[in-house]
Scaffold this motif. Sequence first.
Motif, mmCIF file in Angstrom:
data_model
loop_
_atom_site.group_PDB
_atom_site.id
_atom_site.type_symbol
_atom_site.label_atom_id
_atom_site.label_comp_id
_atom_site.label_asym_id
_atom_site.label_seq_id
_atom_site.Cartn_x
_atom_site.Cartn_y
_atom_site.Cartn_z
ATOM 1 N N GLY A 102 0.830 -1.204 0.000
ATOM 2 C CA GLY A 102 0.000 0.000 0.000
ATOM 3 C C GLY A 102 0.858 1.245 0.000
ATOM 4 O O GLY A 102 2.085 1.189 0.159
ATOM 5 N N PRO A 103 0.248 2.395 -0.183
ATOM 6 C CA PRO A 103 1.016 3.642 -0.274
ATOM 7 C C PRO A 103 1.556 4.115 1.067
ATOM 8 O O PRO A 103 2.323 5.042 1.129
ATOM 9 N N GLN A 104 1.120 3.502 2.159
ATOM 10 C CA GLN A 104 1.560 3.823 3.516
ATOM 11 C C GLN A 104 1.276 5.272 3.881
ATOM 12 O O GLN A 104 2.107 5.949 4.468
ATOM 13 N N GLU B 10 -7.487 8.887 5.367
ATOM 14 C CA GLU B 10 -8.055 10.238 5.280
ATOM 15 C C GLU B 10 -7.258 11.110 4.306
ATOM 16 O O GLU B 10 -7.831 11.848 3.510
ATOM 17 N N GLN B 11 -5.937 10.989 4.372
ATOM 18 C CA GLN B 11 -5.090 11.772 3.477
ATOM 19 C C GLN B 11 -5.260 11.305 2.029
ATOM 20 O O GLN B 11 -5.312 12.124 1.108
ATOM 21 N N ALA B 12 -5.377 10.002 1.818
ATOM 22 C CA ALA B 12 -5.579 9.474 0.465
ATOM 23 C C ALA B 12 -6.912 9.957 -0.100
ATOM 24 O O ALA B 12 -6.996 10.334 -1.283
ATOM 25 N N VAL B 13 -7.960 9.966 0.722
ATOM 26 C CA VAL B 13 -9.274 10.434 0.272
ATOM 27 C C VAL B 13 -9.211 11.919 -0.067
ATOM 28 O O VAL B 13 -9.768 12.361 -1.080
ATOM 29 N N GLN B 14 -8.527 12.699 0.754
ATOM 30 C CA GLN B 14 -8.395 14.131 0.474
ATOM 31 C C GLN B 14 -7.662 14.374 -0.845
ATOM 32 O O GLN B 14 -8.046 15.242 -1.629
ATOM 33 N N ARG B 15 -6.618 13.612 -1.095
ATOM 34 C CA ARG B 15 -5.884 13.740 -2.358
ATOM 35 C C ARG B 15 -6.778 13.396 -3.547
ATOM 36 O O ARG B 15 -6.778 14.092 -4.562
#
Length: 157
Positions: free
Chosen positions: A20-22, A26-31
């Motif tokens: 995974g991107p590690q 929440e940060q992945a969803v925001q991106r």
Amino acid sequence: MSRAKKHVVKYPLASKLTTGPQIPVEQAVQRAEALVEDMHVDLLAAVDAEIANVQRQAGRTEPDLKGLYESADRLMAIASACHLSALSNAALGLCDLLDHLRLARRWDEPGVSVHVATLRALRHEVSPASSKVVLEGLARVRAKLASVSQQPPAPEA
């Protein structure tokens, strides 16, 4: 005697796919939301361009049903991506109408015109209740034209 050596190549991309991107979810969803928001303006411009293309093709004296169908189909897809469900449904309705007209080997300018006018109207924010009424009206137009296209021609006197 010689020994065979076995080399295992470690690809960074493969390891990221398994681990995974590690970054936090929440940060992945925001991106992801930021990327979609960046594309939203371009998609709305594409919706406007496709509506203009449908209108131009429908206004020809010799309309190209295949080209018009392809434009309506593209509009349906782009409108869906923009969460413009009423517009997407109206474009789908135009595709249905064009299917009926192609099978009947005829052109119905008023039926196509009302669908094209509706596409322009639904491009802007419309209340869900209003769009439901409009889409039901388009469905009645398609049903009427479908029933007319399935009737045998009247006998000549």
